[in-house]
Design an enzyme around this catalytic site. Structure first.
Site, PDB file in Angstrom:
ATOM      1  N   CYS A  48       0.826  -1.222   0.000  1.00 30.25           N
ATOM      2  CA  CYS A  48       0.000   0.000   0.000  1.00 30.25           C
ATOM      3  C   CYS A  48       0.855   1.265   0.000  1.00 30.25           C
ATOM      4  O   CYS A  48       0.311   2.369  -0.118  1.00 30.25           O
ATOM      5  CB  CYS A  48      -0.937  -0.005   1.197  1.00 30.25           C
ATOM      6  N   HIS A  90      -9.173   3.830  -0.917  1.00 30.49           N
ATOM      7  CA  HIS A  90      -7.824   3.278  -0.848  1.00 30.49           C
ATOM      8  C   HIS A  90      -7.550   2.343  -2.028  1.00 30.49           C
ATOM      9  O   HIS A  90      -7.473   1.135  -1.860  1.00 30.49           O
ATOM     10  CB  HIS A  90      -7.666   2.555   0.503  1.00 30.49           C
TER      11      HIS A  90
HETATM   12  C1  LIG Z   1     -14.792  -4.408   4.745  1.00 34.14           C
HETATM   13  C2  LIG Z   1     -14.954  -5.071   3.403  1.00 34.14           C
HETATM   14  C3  LIG Z   1     -14.690  -6.556   3.539  1.00 34.14           C
HETATM   15  C4  LIG Z   1     -16.391  -4.853   2.913  1.00 34.14           C
HETATM   16  O1  LIG Z   1     -16.532  -5.436   1.623  1.00 34.14           O
HETATM   17  P1  LIG Z   1     -17.893  -6.127   1.192  1.00 34.14           P
HETATM   18  O2  LIG Z   1     -18.385  -6.994   2.294  1.00 34.14           O
HETATM   19  O3  LIG Z   1     -17.686  -6.792  -0.137  1.00 34.14           O
HETATM   20  O4  LIG Z   1     -18.874  -4.919   1.066  1.00 34.14           O
HETATM   21  P2  LIG Z   1     -19.797  -4.603  -0.206  1.00 34.14           P
HETATM   22  O5  LIG Z   1     -18.936  -4.173  -1.353  1.00 34.14           O
HETATM   23  O6  LIG Z   1     -20.738  -5.737  -0.410  1.00 34.14           O
HETATM   24  O7  LIG Z   1     -20.574  -3.315   0.284  1.00 34.14           O
HETATM   25  C5  LIG Z   1     -21.747  -3.383   1.072  1.00 34.14           C
HETATM   26  C6  LIG Z   1     -22.096  -1.964   1.500  1.00 34.14           C
HETATM   27  O8  LIG Z   1     -21.087  -1.489   2.419  1.00 34.14           O
HETATM   28  C7  LIG Z   1     -20.432  -0.352   1.886  1.00 34.14           C
HETATM   29  N1  LIG Z   1     -19.017  -0.510   2.213  1.00 34.14           N
HETATM   30  C8  LIG Z   1     -18.170  -1.448   1.764  1.00 34.14           C
HETATM   31  N2  LIG Z   1     -16.943  -1.287   2.337  1.00 34.14           N
HETATM   32  C9  LIG Z   1     -17.048  -0.207   3.142  1.00 34.14           C
HETATM   33  C10 LIG Z   1     -16.143   0.457   3.981  1.00 34.14           C
HETATM   34  N3  LIG Z   1     -14.873   0.023   4.113  1.00 34.14           N
HETATM   35  N4  LIG Z   1     -16.565   1.530   4.684  1.00 34.14           N
HETATM   36  C11 LIG Z   1     -17.852   1.962   4.570  1.00 34.14           C
HETATM   37  N5  LIG Z   1     -18.765   1.370   3.786  1.00 34.14           N
HETATM   38  C12 LIG Z   1     -18.358   0.297   3.083  1.00 34.14           C
HETATM   39  C13 LIG Z   1     -20.701  -0.381   0.393  1.00 34.14           C
HETATM   40  O9  LIG Z   1     -20.656   0.905  -0.160  1.00 34.14           O
HETATM   41  C14 LIG Z   1     -22.075  -0.967   0.348  1.00 34.14           C
HETATM   42  O10 LIG Z   1     -23.013   0.048   0.678  1.00 34.14           O
HETATM   43  P3  LIG Z   1     -24.460   0.083  -0.009  1.00 34.14           P
HETATM   44  O11 LIG Z   1     -25.145  -1.205   0.398  1.00 34.14           O
HETATM   45  O12 LIG Z   1     -25.107   1.315   0.557  1.00 34.14           O
HETATM   46  O13 LIG Z   1     -24.202   0.150  -1.489  1.00 34.14           O
HETATM   47  C15 LIG Z   1     -13.981  -4.425   2.346  1.00 34.14           C
HETATM   48  O14 LIG Z   1     -14.293  -3.062   2.225  1.00 34.14           O
HETATM   49  C16 LIG Z   1     -12.550  -4.606   2.737  1.00 34.14           C
HETATM   50  O15 LIG Z   1     -11.980  -5.682   2.614  1.00 34.14           O
HETATM   51  N6  LIG Z   1     -11.877  -3.532   3.198  1.00 34.14           N
HETATM   52  C17 LIG Z   1     -10.475  -3.578   3.571  1.00 34.14           C
HETATM   53  C18 LIG Z   1      -9.583  -3.373   2.374  1.00 34.14           C
HETATM   54  C19 LIG Z   1      -8.140  -3.565   2.728  1.00 34.14           C
HETATM   55  O16 LIG Z   1      -7.781  -4.476   3.449  1.00 34.14           O
HETATM   56  N7  LIG Z   1      -7.256  -2.722   2.190  1.00 34.14           N
HETATM   57  C20 LIG Z   1      -5.844  -2.800   2.421  1.00 34.14           C
HETATM   58  C21 LIG Z   1      -5.530  -2.261   3.744  1.00 34.14           C
HETATM   59  S1  LIG Z   1      -3.862  -2.526   4.230  1.00 34.14           S
END
Ligand SMILES: CC(C)(COP(=O)(O)OP(=O)(O)OC[C@H]1O[C@@H](n2cnc3c(N)ncnc32)[C@H](O)[C@@H]1OP(=O)(O)O)[C@@H](O)C(=O)NCCC(=O)NCCS
Length: 386
Positions: free
Chosen positions: A85, A334
């Protein structure tokens, strides 16, 4: 002291981009940066491009020449920089070193990532490749899981609370409301953050940065030539990087990142500044706990006091030290390979007093802290108003 300045910046909106592929996202940001510097693609002498994993996300390797060629930069050295990252902060460092060495005068540092081509399980598996395969990823830990370990350690040692973590998310979402390029331009309440679905205890949905697409690019040149390209350039006065063990098991302390503390020390020495001189910072809040740890590692607050600081509002736009006026990774988004240069672009706009409703009051300096993985890499830059 570094003698390099930023003379152009361009960034796509972060979020889901179904209408643009990787190279198109890159070209949008690259052309905006080039035009702002009053240049054409043919004027760019070298390009360093941060990207974590186009091979997994988009089935594309060898991306630097592809991106550069598509954007009209032919015959130049175009090099991919990968540090998880922190990829594009290391691209910026490479660009700075290329100028300081005397090899080049006008260089692009950029980053691009298109994560949403894969479904979430594939994204999580790809991101986990930036952890130790043998000791962490293969046994099944994910990035939310690894940062949950840091959060639990911080809570156990210092009494940091889940409310304090949630307040980081509330603040960053509030800042992102005023950032038209942010992934999420919507405010959230503390209750919403606290009751969001659990991802890896104690981290819920709003403790996580989202899965985003996006690109960011800056043009850098020698400071003494910068005014030729731009009336209000921004100086880069420190560029530092450090590494640490990849595997958390090899660390003696899980409440602080050694690479961040080490890079910060070097950056402050280069800039001849102390933490108290920094009015605002863009820090790597990939998870809410990471922002709290960053504010301690950077010396803004004493170890263990970062949670209390956010609770007391000290890190808000008009607080003691503004943290993540852009909305941070949490709400700005991100797209991992683009994040480091996007942080620098926020510094660029803030130091030119052009950040609109999220503007910090006339800052002289800004700091960007970009972490790779769980801190196996940290790159820090400090910029100064011209
Ligand atoms: C947390 C996480 C698993 C959620 O993914 P997901 O379960 O596939 O979520 P979805 O894409 O199905 O989204 C569902 C809803 O949550 C919202 N959403 C998804 N991730 C979000 C987040 N991080 N913060 C706020 N809202 C979020 C979406 O916009 C969607 O909203 P809606 O229903 O109003 O359209 C994913 O965002 C993730 O893995 N984040 C971490 C990424 C990471 O590790 N980056 C590197 C860091 S070192």
């Amino acid at each position: 002291m570094i003698n390099v300045s930023i003379v152009g910046a361009g960034q796509t909106k972060f979020g889901r981009h179904d209408d643009y592929d990787l190279r198109e996202l890159f070209a949008l940001a690259a052309h905006e940066a080039i035009e702002e510097a009053g240049l054409t693609p043919k004027d760019i002498e070298a390009a360093f491009i941060g990207n974590l994993s186009a091979d997994q996300f988009n089935r594309q390797t060898h991306i630097a020449p592809l991106m550069a060629d598509f954007a009209g930069m032919k015959g130049i050295p175009a090099t991919k920089c990968e540090a998880a990252c922190a990829s594009s902060a290391t691209a910026l460092r490479a660009a700075i070193l290329a100028i300081e060495s005397g090899q080049h005068e006008v260089v692009m540092a950029a980053g691009v990532e298109k994560m949403t081509d894969l479904p979430t399980p594939g994204v999580i598996e790809t991101l986990a490749m930036a952890a130790d395969q043998i000791f962490e990823a293969n046994p099944g830990i994910t990035f939310p899981g690894i940062f949950a370990v840091l959060a639990v350690a911080h809570m156990a040692k210092y009494g940091t609370t889940k409310e304090q973590l949630a307040k980081v998310a509330v603040k960053n979402h509030a800042n992102a409301v005023h950032n038209p390029l942010a992934h999420y331009q919507k405010a959230i309440t503390l209750e919403k953050a606290l009751t969001s679905r659990m991802v890896a205890w104690p981290l819920g949905l709003f403790d996580c940065s989202p899965i985003s697409d996006g690109a960011a690019a800056v043009i850098v040149t020698k400071t003494k030539k910068a005014r030729k390209f731009n009336d209000t350039p921004v100086k880069i006065i420190a560029s530092a990087q450090a590494n640490d063990t990849m595997n958390l098991c090899d660390r003696t302390d899980l409440t602080s990142l050694y690479a961040a503390r080490t890079a910060a020390k070097r950056a402050y020495q280069q800039a001849k500044l102390a933490p108290v001189d920094i009015p605002f910072a863009e820090v790597h809040d990939c998870f809410t706990i990471a922002e709290i740890i960053a504010t301690e590692d950077l010396g803004f607050f004493k170890p263990g006091k970062g949670g209390q600081a956010v609770e007391e509002g000290l890190t808000e736009i008009d607080g003691q030290i503004t943290i993540n006026p852009s909305g941070g990774l949490k709400a700005k988004g991100h797209p991992v390979g683009a994040t480091g240069v996007a942080q620098i672009i926020e510094l660029y706009h803030q130091l030119r007093n052009e950040a609109g409703k999220r503007q910090v009051s006339s800052p002289n300096y800004g700091l960007a802290h970009n972490v790779g993985g769980t801190g196996a890499t940290c790159a820090i830059h400090i910029c100064e108003r011209w």
